[in-house]
Design a protein around this motif. Structure first.
Motif, PDB file in Angstrom:
ATOM      1  N   PRO A 183       0.827  -1.207   0.000  1.00  0.00           N
ATOM      2  CA  PRO A 183       0.000   0.000   0.000  1.00  0.00           C
ATOM      3  C   PRO A 183       0.860   1.254   0.000  1.00  0.00           C
ATOM      4  O   PRO A 183       2.078   1.198   0.208  1.00  0.00           O
ATOM      5  CB  PRO A 183      -0.775  -0.136   1.317  1.00  0.00           C
ATOM      6  CG  PRO A 183       0.144  -0.914   2.207  1.00  0.00           C
ATOM      7  CD  PRO A 183       0.863  -1.881   1.303  1.00  0.00           C
ATOM      8  N   SER A 184       0.230   2.370  -0.230  1.00  0.00           N
ATOM      9  CA  SER A 184       0.914   3.652  -0.100  1.00  0.00           C
ATOM     10  C   SER A 184       0.638   4.211   1.286  1.00  0.00           C
ATOM     11  O   SER A 184      -0.190   3.692   2.030  1.00  0.00           O
ATOM     12  CB  SER A 184       0.425   4.626  -1.175  1.00  0.00           C
ATOM     13  OG  SER A 184      -0.979   4.829  -1.033  1.00  0.00           O
ATOM     14  N   CYS A 185       1.335   5.255   1.635  1.00  0.00           N
ATOM     15  CA  CYS A 185       1.118   5.907   2.933  1.00  0.00           C
ATOM     16  C   CYS A 185       0.490   7.264   2.700  1.00  0.00           C
ATOM     17  O   CYS A 185       1.140   8.186   2.189  1.00  0.00           O
ATOM     18  CB  CYS A 185       2.436   6.049   3.689  1.00  0.00           C
ATOM     19  SG  CYS A 185       2.196   6.604   5.395  1.00  0.00           S
ATOM     20  N   PRO A 186      -0.787   7.415   3.058  1.00  0.00           N
ATOM     21  CA  PRO A 186      -1.470   8.690   2.793  1.00  0.00           C
ATOM     22  C   PRO A 186      -1.095   9.752   3.825  1.00  0.00           C
ATOM     23  O   PRO A 186      -0.620   9.442   4.924  1.00  0.00           O
ATOM     24  CB  PRO A 186      -2.948   8.311   2.943  1.00  0.00           C
ATOM     25  CG  PRO A 186      -2.934   7.226   3.988  1.00  0.00           C
ATOM     26  CD  PRO A 186      -1.665   6.451   3.737  1.00  0.00           C
ATOM     27  N   GLY A 187      -1.316  11.010   3.471  1.00  0.00           N
ATOM     28  CA  GLY A 187      -1.256  12.082   4.457  1.00  0.00           C
ATOM     29  C   GLY A 187       0.105  12.433   4.995  1.00  0.00           C
ATOM     30  O   GLY A 187       0.218  12.866   6.138  1.00  0.00           O
ATOM     31  N   GLN A 194       1.877  -2.058   5.403  1.00  0.00           N
ATOM     32  CA  GLN A 194       1.403  -0.688   5.626  1.00  0.00           C
ATOM     33  C   GLN A 194       2.374   0.083   6.509  1.00  0.00           C
ATOM     34  O   GLN A 194       2.690   1.250   6.238  1.00  0.00           O
ATOM     35  CB  GLN A 194       0.014  -0.706   6.273  1.00  0.00           C
ATOM     36  CG  GLN A 194      -0.586   0.685   6.478  1.00  0.00           C
ATOM     37  CD  GLN A 194      -0.824   1.411   5.165  1.00  0.00           C
ATOM     38  OE1 GLN A 194      -1.709   1.047   4.396  1.00  0.00           O
ATOM     39  NE2 GLN A 194      -0.024   2.448   4.895  1.00  0.00           N
ATOM     40  N   LEU A 195       2.864  -0.548   7.566  1.00  0.00           N
ATOM     41  CA  LEU A 195       3.837   0.116   8.436  1.00  0.00           C
ATOM     42  C   LEU A 195       5.120   0.427   7.665  1.00  0.00           C
ATOM     43  O   LEU A 195       5.718   1.502   7.831  1.00  0.00           O
ATOM     44  CB  LEU A 195       4.146  -0.765   9.642  1.00  0.00           C
ATOM     45  CG  LEU A 195       2.991  -0.970  10.633  1.00  0.00           C
ATOM     46  CD1 LEU A 195       3.369  -2.019  11.674  1.00  0.00           C
ATOM     47  CD2 LEU A 195       2.612   0.336  11.318  1.00  0.00           C
ATOM     48  N   HIS A 196       5.536  -0.497   6.810  1.00  0.00           N
ATOM     49  CA  HIS A 196       6.727  -0.284   5.990  1.00  0.00           C
ATOM     50  C   HIS A 196       6.520   0.875   5.028  1.00  0.00           C
ATOM     51  O   HIS A 196       7.404   1.720   4.847  1.00  0.00           O
ATOM     52  CB  HIS A 196       7.056  -1.566   5.223  1.00  0.00           C
ATOM     53  CG  HIS A 196       8.177  -1.421   4.248  1.00  0.00           C
ATOM     54  ND1 HIS A 196       7.969  -1.235   2.894  1.00  0.00           N
ATOM     55  CD2 HIS A 196       9.531  -1.433   4.419  1.00  0.00           C
ATOM     56  CE1 HIS A 196       9.136  -1.146   2.284  1.00  0.00           C
ATOM     57  NE2 HIS A 196      10.094  -1.263   3.176  1.00  0.00           N
ATOM     58  N   ALA A 197       5.342   0.936   4.423  1.00  0.00           N
ATOM     59  CA  ALA A 197       5.043   2.031   3.500  1.00  0.00           C
ATOM     60  C   ALA A 197       5.089   3.380   4.205  1.00  0.00           C
ATOM     61  O   ALA A 197       5.396   4.406   3.592  1.00  0.00           O
ATOM     62  CB  ALA A 197       3.675   1.823   2.857  1.00  0.00           C
ATOM     63  N   VAL A 200      -3.956   7.583  10.985  1.00  0.00           N
ATOM     64  CA  VAL A 200      -5.051   6.610  10.964  1.00  0.00           C
ATOM     65  C   VAL A 200      -4.586   5.323  10.289  1.00  0.00           C
ATOM     66  O   VAL A 200      -4.863   4.210  10.773  1.00  0.00           O
ATOM     67  CB  VAL A 200      -6.295   7.185  10.256  1.00  0.00           C
ATOM     68  CG1 VAL A 200      -7.327   6.091   9.999  1.00  0.00           C
ATOM     69  CG2 VAL A 200      -6.913   8.296  11.098  1.00  0.00           C
ATOM     70  N   ALA A 201      -3.871   5.447   9.157  1.00  0.00           N
ATOM     71  CA  ALA A 201      -3.370   4.260   8.450  1.00  0.00           C
ATOM     72  C   ALA A 201      -2.420   3.461   9.336  1.00  0.00           C
ATOM     73  O   ALA A 201      -2.484   2.227   9.382  1.00  0.00           O
ATOM     74  CB  ALA A 201      -2.673   4.682   7.159  1.00  0.00           C
ATOM     75  N   ILE A 202      -1.551   4.143  10.058  1.00  0.00           N
ATOM     76  CA  ILE A 202      -0.608   3.462  10.949  1.00  0.00           C
ATOM     77  C   ILE A 202      -1.346   2.804  12.106  1.00  0.00           C
ATOM     78  O   ILE A 202      -1.092   1.640  12.450  1.00  0.00           O
ATOM     79  CB  ILE A 202       0.447   4.458  11.473  1.00  0.00           C
ATOM     80  CG1 ILE A 202       1.401   4.848  10.342  1.00  0.00           C
ATOM     81  CG2 ILE A 202       1.216   3.863  12.645  1.00  0.00           C
ATOM     82  CD1 ILE A 202       2.410   5.921  10.727  1.00  0.00           C
ATOM     83  N   CYS A 203      -2.273   3.532  12.712  1.00  0.00           N
ATOM     84  CA  CYS A 203      -3.034   2.987  13.839  1.00  0.00           C
ATOM     85  C   CYS A 203      -3.812   1.741  13.423  1.00  0.00           C
ATOM     86  O   CYS A 203      -3.827   0.741  14.165  1.00  0.00           O
ATOM     87  CB  CYS A 203      -3.978   4.065  14.384  1.00  0.00           C
ATOM     88  SG  CYS A 203      -5.027   3.513  15.742  1.00  0.00           S
ATOM     89  N   ARG A 204      -4.439   1.772  12.267  1.00  0.00           N
ATOM     90  CA  ARG A 204      -5.190   0.610  11.797  1.00  0.00           C
ATOM     91  C   ARG A 204      -4.262  -0.575  11.528  1.00  0.00           C
ATOM     92  O   ARG A 204      -4.614  -1.731  11.804  1.00  0.00           O
ATOM     93  CB  ARG A 204      -5.967   0.974  10.535  1.00  0.00           C
ATOM     94  CG  ARG A 204      -7.165   1.893  10.801  1.00  0.00           C
ATOM     95  CD  ARG A 204      -7.822   2.301   9.506  1.00  0.00           C
ATOM     96  NE  ARG A 204      -9.022   3.114   9.749  1.00  0.00           N
ATOM     97  CZ  ARG A 204      -9.711   3.740   8.793  1.00  0.00           C
ATOM     98  NH1 ARG A 204      -9.305   3.651   7.516  1.00  0.00           N
ATOM     99  NH2 ARG A 204     -10.772   4.449   9.097  1.00  0.00           N
ATOM    100  N   ALA A 205      -3.074  -0.298  10.996  1.00  0.00           N
ATOM    101  CA  ALA A 205      -2.110  -1.371  10.741  1.00  0.00           C
ATOM    102  C   ALA A 205      -1.646  -1.990  12.055  1.00  0.00           C
ATOM    103  O   ALA A 205      -1.528  -3.215  12.174  1.00  0.00           O
ATOM    104  CB  ALA A 205      -0.921  -0.835   9.949  1.00  0.00           C
ATOM    105  N   LEU A 206      -1.399  -1.167  13.051  1.00  0.00           N
ATOM    106  CA  LEU A 206      -0.992  -1.678  14.359  1.00  0.00           C
ATOM    107  C   LEU A 206      -2.113  -2.489  15.002  1.00  0.00           C
ATOM    108  O   LEU A 206      -1.869  -3.538  15.606  1.00  0.00           O
ATOM    109  CB  LEU A 206      -0.589  -0.518  15.278  1.00  0.00           C
ATOM    110  CG  LEU A 206       0.695   0.231  14.893  1.00  0.00           C
ATOM    111  CD1 LEU A 206       0.872   1.462  15.776  1.00  0.00           C
ATOM    112  CD2 LEU A 206       1.910  -0.673  15.012  1.00  0.00           C
ATOM    113  N   ALA A 207      -3.348  -2.012  14.863  1.00  0.00           N
ATOM    114  CA  ALA A 207      -4.492  -2.748  15.417  1.00  0.00           C
ATOM    115  C   ALA A 207      -4.640  -4.104  14.742  1.00  0.00           C
ATOM    116  O   ALA A 207      -4.918  -5.117  15.393  1.00  0.00           O
ATOM    117  CB  ALA A 207      -5.764  -1.919  15.249  1.00  0.00           C
TER     118      ALA A 207
END
Length: 379
Positions: free
Chosen positions: A47-51, A157-160, A63-70
């Motif tokens: 995936p890409s990393c938004p924002g 996602q975390l890597h992105a 939000v993208a990072i938090c969701r990936a961690l969850a």
């Protein structure tokens, strides 16, 4: 002014088209599942990393990072055998990331999460403020399969979004490294999955992780040969693939009940001589055979930086002449192999081969030790 009109599709044709598309999508999903089940591989897109604006991870990024961690937490936390320390992580069970982030990037305070600071970004050690640089959750009771889609997608996602370090050693993770996603983590500098329950072979896809300085997959259940492509990871300083036999006894025969060798098999690839930055090489307690590669201690024509070499409990043979070039060794363990011939501790010009040596074990071989070393080994 020229205006063009497209004819409105007939309802029946439109529905038929959608029906065919839905059928194709369904069969594609089924085929993907079957391929993953049968071959243990998948087609994973990163995936890409938004924002991310001005080297700052803004709300969309957070939000993208938090969701990936969850997602990572749910994939590795078994309620009947929970994490030992999950401070912060458990909040994701009851609250959405959007509500959690009203107080800012709270995940930066969670157990084992290291976020990027402005100072790190300024020093070019991080990509964006508030992004996650590292996950350090070693010896924390993580369990689950690293081959699960949820686990892999969360890492991607975390890597992105900037993660470069993954420290997960000493947990109860299982599964293989066959997912194509591992080869997409190209910015990782540190990958430690040692002391888990991982199996399968060491995949060729790891050749793409050329920024790795540490690769640690020891004390697992890996099998097969060492890929020559490991020699392409020229930034490596530590390579730990030891103890993949499932047995920590160097005197035990490293085979299964059917006589099949356990752990990593075959020879040590000559390509490891390309790892000019290597300081630690651990291949102990496997089923490796053959002689030590020429140039192992003379990587790419340069002087070796090896300080620790652990080869005990294999079936390696030949002589030790190549090791005389590893002049910086502080720890050398070649015990419980099939080496033969004289074991010299001086170079051809009479100087000590390893002036910094503090630990030496050459026992349980067919070698002739100098008198002082023989007495020390017997003591």
């Amino acid at each position: 002014c020229i205006m063009t009109f497209s004819p409105t599709p007939r309802t029946g044709h439109f529905r038929a088209h959608n029906s065919k598309l839905a059928l194709l999508q369904t069969w594609s999903a089924v085929l993907s599942v079957l391929l993953t089940y049968v071959y243990g591989v998948d087609n994973v897109s990163e995936p890409s990393c938004p924002g991310v604006y001005g080297q700052v991870c803004t709300l969309d990024c957070q939000v993208a990072i938090c969701r990936a961690l969850a997602s990572f937490y749910r994939a590795t936390n078994n309620p009947s055998q929970p994490w030992q320390h999950d401070s912060g992580w458990r909040w994701t069970n009851a609250s959405s990331c959007e509500s959690l982030l009203t107080s800012g990037p709270v995940y930066c305070e969670w157990e084992g999460v290291q976020c990027c600071t402005a100072e790190m970004v300024e020093a070019h050690r991080c990509s964006a403020v508030y992004s996650v640089k590292a996950l350090d959750l070693q010896v924390n009771g993580l369990n689950g399969s690293i081959a699960s889609p949820a686990f892999m997608s969360s890492l991607l996602q975390l890597h992105a979004c900037g993660a470069v370090k993954l420290q997960l050693q000493g947990n109860d993770l299982s599964g293989s490294l066959n997912s194509s996603g591992w080869g997409q983590l190209v910015n990782l500098t540190y990958l430690d999955l040692a002391n888990n329950w991982l199996h399968g072979t060491i995949p060729e896809t790891l050749r793409h992780l050329t920024r790795l300085t540490r690769l640690s997959l020891g004390t697992n259940q890996f099998s097969g040969t060492l890929p020559a492509s490991l020699g392409e990871l020229t930034a490596l300083e530590t390579l730990n693939l030891g103890a993949n036999t499932g047995n920590d006894d160097p005197d035990a025969e490293p085979t299964t009940g059917s006589g099949v060798p356990q752990g990593l098999t075959g020879t040590i690839p000559a390509s490891l001589a390309n790892l000019a930055n290597l300081t630690v090489l651990n291949l102990e307690l496997n089923s490796l055979v053959g002689a030590l590669p020429e140039q192992l201690c003379r990587p790419a024509g340069a002087s070796s930086r090896l300080r620790m070499l652990k080869l005990r409990g294999n079936r390696l043979g030949g002589n030790f002449e190549e090791l005389l070039h590893c002049t910086l060794l502080a720890q050398l363990d070649v015990s419980s192999n099939d080496f033969s011939g004289p074991f010299r501790v001086t170079t051809w010009d009479g100087h000590l081969a390893w002036p910094n040596l503090a630990v030496l074990d050459a026992s349980s071989n067919q070698v002739r030790l100098p008198l002082r070393l023989a007495i020390a080994q017997a003591a």
